[in-house]
Design a protein around this motif. Structure first.
Motif, PDB file in Angstrom:
ATOM      1  N   ALA A  43       0.627  -1.275   0.088  1.00 46.92           N
ATOM      2  CA  ALA A  43       0.143  -0.174  -0.136  1.00 46.92           C
ATOM      3  C   ALA A  43       0.884   1.273   0.153  1.00 46.92           C
ATOM      4  N   GLU A  44       2.102   1.112   0.516  1.00 52.64           N
ATOM      5  CA  GLU A  44       2.811   2.395   0.505  1.00 52.64           C
ATOM      6  C   GLU A  44       4.015   2.432  -0.203  1.00 52.64           C
ATOM      7  N   SER A  45       4.173   1.547  -1.160  1.00 53.96           N
ATOM      8  CA  SER A  45       5.410   1.601  -2.049  1.00 53.96           C
ATOM      9  C   SER A  45       5.053   0.923  -3.454  1.00 53.96           C
ATOM     10  N   VAL A  46       5.693   1.334  -4.510  1.00 58.09           N
ATOM     11  CA  VAL A  46       5.472   0.593  -5.808  1.00 58.09           C
ATOM     12  C   VAL A  46       6.887  -0.236  -6.125  1.00 58.09           C
ATOM     13  N   PHE A  47       6.529  -1.557  -6.415  1.00 59.43           N
ATOM     14  CA  PHE A  47       7.363  -2.562  -6.688  1.00 59.43           C
ATOM     15  C   PHE A  47       7.478  -2.937  -7.869  1.00 59.43           C
ATOM     16  N   ASP A  48       8.688  -3.372  -8.512  1.00 62.54           N
ATOM     17  CA  ASP A  48       8.995  -3.909  -9.808  1.00 62.54           C
ATOM     18  C   ASP A  48       8.739  -5.432  -9.473  1.00 62.54           C
ATOM     19  N   LEU A  49       8.950  -5.886  -8.542  1.00 62.41           N
ATOM     20  CA  LEU A  49       8.985  -7.328  -8.186  1.00 62.41           C
ATOM     21  C   LEU A  49       8.673  -7.699  -6.968  1.00 62.41           C
TER      22      LEU A  49
END
Length: 92
Positions: A43-49
């Motif tokens: 919910a807090e971050s954007v991840f690539d993987l």
């Protein structure tokens, strides 16, 4: 910069996954032990993987993989030991 979330119940396995991902160009990592914390980080971050080393502390890993796939654009990889694979496969 490629960013990865590693969900694993041990620091040792998370470090091994991190080393593998670093060789593939990932530079930013977060590690958590369970679904509840993974859900908050998603919910807090954007991840690539997102890599789930199943089972995790509070569930088989299927719930976490399903949540990540539905709520992110990240690629989701689930690592499962052979003796646990049939159980996880039945849940998916």
């Amino acid at each position: 910069m490629k960013k990865a979330l590693i969900v694993s119940k041990t620091e040792q396995s998370a470090e091994q996954i991190k080393a593998l991902l670093q060789s593939e160009g990932y530079e930013d990592f977060l590690h958590t032990l369970n679904f509840a914390d993974a859900k908050n980080l998603i919910a807090e971050s954007v991840f690539d993987l997102i890599v789930i080393n199943a089972p995790i502390a509070d569930e088989s890993g299927v719930k976490t993989a399903d949540y990540a796939a539905r709520h992110t654009r990240a690629c989701v990889i689930m690592i499962v030991k052979e003796d646990f694979a049939n159980e996880v496969s039945d849940q998916m």
